[in-house]
Design a protein around this motif. Structure first.
Motif, PDB file in Angstrom:
ATOM      1  N   PRO A 251       9.570  -1.730 -24.742  1.00 53.46           N
ATOM      2  CA  PRO A 251      10.462  -2.906 -24.661  1.00 53.46           C
ATOM      3  C   PRO A 251      11.662  -2.649 -23.759  1.00 53.46           C
ATOM      4  CG  PRO A 251       9.885  -2.416 -26.931  1.00 53.46           C
ATOM      5  CD  PRO A 251       9.377  -1.272 -26.115  1.00 53.46           C
TER       6      PRO A 251
ATOM      7  N   GLY B 138      17.314 -18.054 -23.311  1.00 52.75           N
ATOM      8  CA  GLY B 138      16.099 -17.311 -22.965  1.00 52.75           C
ATOM      9  C   GLY B 138      15.075 -18.239 -22.330  1.00 52.75           C
TER      10      GLY B 138
ATOM     11  N   PHE C 274      12.070 -15.143 -28.420  1.00 53.75           N
ATOM     12  CA  PHE C 274      12.719 -15.161 -27.121  1.00 53.75           C
ATOM     13  C   PHE C 274      12.825 -16.577 -26.576  1.00 53.75           C
ATOM     14  CE2 PHE C 274      12.254 -15.064 -22.487  1.00 53.75           C
ATOM     15  CZ  PHE C 274      13.339 -14.279 -22.146  1.00 53.75           C
TER      16      PHE C 274
ATOM     17  N   TRP D   7       8.016 -12.887 -28.351  1.00 52.76           N
ATOM     18  CA  TRP D   7       8.096 -13.893 -27.282  1.00 52.76           C
ATOM     19  C   TRP D   7       8.524 -15.244 -27.829  1.00 52.76           C
ATOM     20  CZ3 TRP D   7       8.786 -13.035 -22.519  1.00 52.76           C
ATOM     21  CH2 TRP D   7       8.284 -11.849 -21.936  1.00 52.76           C
TER      22      TRP D   7
ATOM     23  N   PHE E 129      15.909 -10.568 -24.194  1.00 54.71           N
ATOM     24  CA  PHE E 129      14.761  -9.774 -24.619  1.00 54.71           C
ATOM     25  C   PHE E 129      15.239  -8.538 -25.369  1.00 54.71           C
ATOM     26  CE2 PHE E 129      11.075  -7.034 -24.240  1.00 54.71           C
ATOM     27  CZ  PHE E 129      10.076  -7.931 -24.533  1.00 54.71           C
TER      28      PHE E 129
ATOM     29  N   ARG F 251      14.547  -7.642 -29.666  1.00 57.36           N
ATOM     30  CA  ARG F 251      13.848  -6.450 -30.128  1.00 57.36           C
ATOM     31  C   ARG F 251      14.824  -5.510 -30.849  1.00 57.36           C
ATOM     32  NH1 ARG F 251      14.613  -1.899 -28.300  1.00 57.36           N
ATOM     33  NH2 ARG F 251      16.377  -1.826 -26.900  1.00 57.36           N
TER      34      ARG F 251
END
Lengths: 545, 297
Positions: free
Chosen positions: B212, B36, B30, B27, B286, B290
């Motif tokens: 995710p 983001g 992000f 996060w 996102f 990941r």
């Protein structure tokens, strides 16, 4: 995984690009590719271009018609009578009509100067053939108007006699206005007229006759050089071209850009300002032959009660609806007879006042209770059905729902897509029907189709079965004395108002916009069905300058 | 019998590596990206607008004297042909749009994940699941949605179900493809050898590895659902009692004021654009953080 997402993103991008390209391509080769052509053609010919929203669905003038169908076909096939600017019947193919035999025979005297475009004259046999075909194949809404006909005679080329089983006061007006007259020599070879497409080689006797039809784009009509109702014996405009604009916003832009010269469909009240700053564009205002209404389904246990119907009539603020939704351009109604029929409208009755508190008191007196104290009567929940595509009615329902809540009545907004609405209406699946009648050409036909138990017109939306009303209507229908007939209609107006079978809302004015720098001389008639594009009006149009 | 004590270390090691950084740092990464952060901010503002709509503006209703007024201090987004405030309509429309977006996307995610995971692990289910997914993907969704919406009574809930039911196949395909990769990993074989049941392997071993991706799908599906809702409402198939952005556009189109009242179409369109863009950007960012290959991991 990122591959998959990136791949998806690429695909999305490709799809968006493709969609955009397709959209551009479509708009490029869209509806009217040769927009360069203006009103003036090469050889001094003039083309009047009219915008419409829908395609012609049926070229057979004897069958039920949509709006564009009737505009185009009425310009090709004459009618015995027309409706003039004052909503009165005026002569068209028929010079006049009389009743004989105590009202049991209607006699039309025809003009002798109408000619089919193949050179043959329009004669009484054509009228006889048209009416007999409609009766034989039960075609369109005219079939119901010919119910009483026992036989038809054409003693000479200009006289047609309809023998009726019983006197019916508005027979000649109804049939005269609604029935298209078709060429017998063309139609009789077509066999079953209920299956006759009539989509090529048109022969007409109106001011214009179809030359070509391109679905989704345009309908081009050429002038009939022998049309007696046009000044000088032939229309001044050489061609009329209907162009298709499915969206009214686009049509208004097309008028402003000079792509069309007249909007066939009325300009929405809220959009009238669009043309304020444009000196070339003029607006003509006409009245309506129908009206907006809330009709109550008598099969609903609550709506079967007179008090509930009256309370609902008191829970809608018609005045404020007229001033906002219609920008003040409408007339409030009190009973079911429209003020446009001045001879029959009972002016003694007054609209139910907008009085939510009074409505609440009425419902309380009728035994309704608000046990849970939420301000709404328990168990009194009604749906209001309407057609989503009707801008004004959807707004009316929205406002009705809000004002009815003040009277303790919970209304559910059931405005749905047009076809769903029509099928629900047909099956009686609604509590309250909010809609707009299109055209009633006389009050008797209106009362018969909307209130008779036998439901001859299929539009008894009340699903009313009242022997008392049946008796009143049938009694009036057989009355030939004009004064007595008017009195009886006024009485029915009063009874329906007291019973509150419906809440009549308003008769709106329609505004039509045209390019006054190019054309003039339109003879507008009331209603959005007739408007500026009747056969008579198109025959009078003159190019400016 | 399954033995969590033995399988867990293996299971924990691989998926975490696959997911990339831990949740909290994910996060943080992000939100460190300007796009983001901006997307998240827009989404938060939208949610706040939806939740606190009654405090921000009165529910649009009745009629007003100021008809078709351009944006001004009194009416930030102007007024419509009934004199109602467009700002209030847009704020209240956020509720419907977000509600349908989130709820329809949840339906799609639940269905899509269940079918995707089952297809990834159970060969027999895969045979049917893939065919059904392919058929659903090949269907012309919009005409079908229009047809269904026209048949049932339009309401927020029926719209949600219709949109959700048509949105799951893409999720299913995404989840299945990731599920297939995971289910071929040695730790899944390990779990199987240790006697874990199919249900346990799918829910405890494979699902955490695709979570995710589910988050990304929720965002992307929600943005598609918002567009579908606006489209259906614009076509007159929306809930007539609920304000939605599509309905504001429909009102403008129906009353013929598109050419003279630009504010009635601009602001709801901007709202749709902002929400869809924010959800899509958030979903993509996102997905980026990941993804070990993008992060040099």
């Amino acid at each position: 995984m990122s591959k998959s997402i990136n791949g998806r993103a690429r695909r999305w991008r490709a799809a968006v690009a493709l969609g955009a390209a397709a959209a551009l391509g479509l708009s490029g080769c869209g509806l009217n590719e040769d927009n360069g052509a203006s009103g003036d053609g090469a050889a001094g010919d003039t083309v009047l271009r009219i915008g419409t929203t829908t395609d012609v669905s049926n070229f057979n003038p004897l069958q039920s018609l949509s709006k564009t169908d009737s505009w185009i076909l009425n310009a090709m096939y004459p009618h015995l009578l027309r409706i003039d600017a004052n909503a009165k019947k005026a002569p068209e193919l028929a010079k006049d009509y009389t009743y004989e035999n105590d009202g049991k025979t209607a006699v039309f005297h025809l003009r002798d100067d109408f000619t089919w475009t193949d050179g043959k004259p329009v004669v009484a046999d054509d009228v006889k053939f048209s009416a007999e075909s409609i009766m034989k194949y039960k075609l369109g809404n005219v079939a119901a108007k010919l119910t009483w006909v026992t036989s038809i005679e054409a003693p000479d080329a200009t006289t047609v006699k309809f023998n009726l089983s019983q006197p019916y006061a508005p027979f000649a007006e109804g049939v005269g206005f609604w029935m298209s007259v078709v060429p017998k020599h063309v139609f009789e070879g077509a066999g079953d007229l209920s299956k006759f497409a009539n989509d090529s080689n048109w022969v007409g006797a109106g001011p214009f006759v179809l030359e070509s039809a391109t679905k989704g784009q345009r309908y081009v009509m050429k002038r009939n050089d022998k049309y007696p109702l046009a000044p000088g014996g032939k229309p001044a405009v050489s061609k009329v071209e209907y162009r298709l604009y499915p969206d009214v916003n686009t049509m208004m832009l097309a008028l402003r850009n000079g792509d069309i010269d007249l909007m066939g469909t009325p300009v929405p009240a809220s959009a009238a300002k669009t043309f304020e700053s444009d000196s070339k564009i003029k607006m003509t205002k006409v009245g309506a032959l129908g009206f907006a209404h809330l009709t109550y389904n008598m099969n609903n246990k609550d709506l079967a009660k007179q008090e509930v119907r009256q309370a609902l009539s008191m829970a809608i603020d018609t005045k404020s609806i007229i001033s906002s939704v219609l920008q003040g351009d409408a007339q409030q109604m009190s009973g079911p007879i429209s003020p446009i029929f001045a001879d029959y409208d009972n002016t003694e009755i007054q609209p139910y006042p907008f009085d939510p508190a009074g409505a609440k008191a009425k419902l309380t007196a009728a035994g309704y209770k608000d046990g849970n104290g939420d301000g709404l009567f328990d168990g009194l929940e009604l749906g209001v059905a309407c057609d989503q595509s009707n801008a004004n009615i959807t707004r009316v329902v929205q406002l009705f729902r809000e004002s009815a809540a003040k009277a303790g009545i919970k209304l559910e907004n059931e405005c749905v897509e047009r076809n769903t609405f029509l099928s629900r209406t047909k099956d009686g699946k609604y509590d309250i029907d909010a809609s707009q009648w299109g055209v009633f050409d006389n009050p008797m036909d209106q009362l018969r189709s909307t209130y008779l138990s036998s439901n001859p017109g299929g539009i008894n939306y009340n699903l009313l079965k009242s022997p008392e009303i049946d008796q009143l209507i049938n009694d009036a229908a057989g009355t030939t004395d004009p004064a007595a007939f008017a009195t009886k209609i006024k009485n029915i107006d009063k009874v329906v108002h007291e019973q509150a079978y419906l809440t009549p809302l308003y008769v709106e004015n329609f505004q039509f916009a045209y390019n006054a720098s190019k054309f003039g001389g339109f003879e507008a008639s009331p209603s959005d069905l007739l408007g500026m594009v009747t056969a008579y009006s198109l025959a009078q149009v003159k190019p400016v300058g | 019998m399954s033995s969590p004590l033995v399988t867990d270390p293996a299971a924990a090691a691989v998926p975490v590596q696959e997911v990339g950084p831990g949740t909290r740092s994910a996060w943080r990464t992000f939100l460190r990206q300007p796009s983001g952060l901006l997307a998240a901010l827009v989404l938060v503002v939208m949610v706040l607008l939806a939740v606190f709509a009654p405090l921000i503006a009165d529910e649009p209703g009745g009629t007003g004297a100021d008809v078709l007024r351009a944006p001004s201090g009194g009416h930030w987004f102007g007024t419509d042909d009934l004199g109602q405030d467009i700002f209030a309509q847009v704020v209240w429309g956020t509720r419907t749009s977000l509600l349908i977006g989130v709820a329809a996307s949840l339906i799609a995610i639940v269905l899509g994940t269940a079918i995707g995971l089952a297809s990834a692990y159970f060969r027999r289910v895969d045979a049917i699941g893939t065919v059904v997914t392919d058929v659903m993907l090949a269907l012309p969704t919009l005409p079908l949605m229009i047809m269904l919406a026209a048949i049932v009574s339009p309401s927020v809930w029926t719209l949600t179900v219709i949109i959700g039911v048509f949105a799951w196949p893409e999720v299913a395909r995404l989840i299945r493809s990731q599920g297939l990769v995971v289910s071929a990993m040695p730790y899944i074989d390990g779990a199987r050898v240790l006697g874990a049941s199919g249900w346990r392997i799918v829910t405890r071993e494979i699902m955490p590895a695709v979570v995710p991706l589910i988050v990304v799908s929720v965002l992307l599906t929600a943005s598609r659902a918002v567009i579908s809702e606006a489209g259906l409402s614009f076509l007159g198939l929306g809930d007539p009692d609920a304000w939605s952005w599509g309905r504001i556009l429909l009102n403008a189109q129906r009353s013929g004021v598109v050419a003279i009242a630009w504010w009635q179409t601009l602001f709801p369109s901007l709202a749709i654009l902002l929400l869809v863009l924010a959800a899509t950007v958030a979903g993509m960012r996102f997905n980026d953080i990941r993804d070990p290959r993008r992060n040099g991991g």
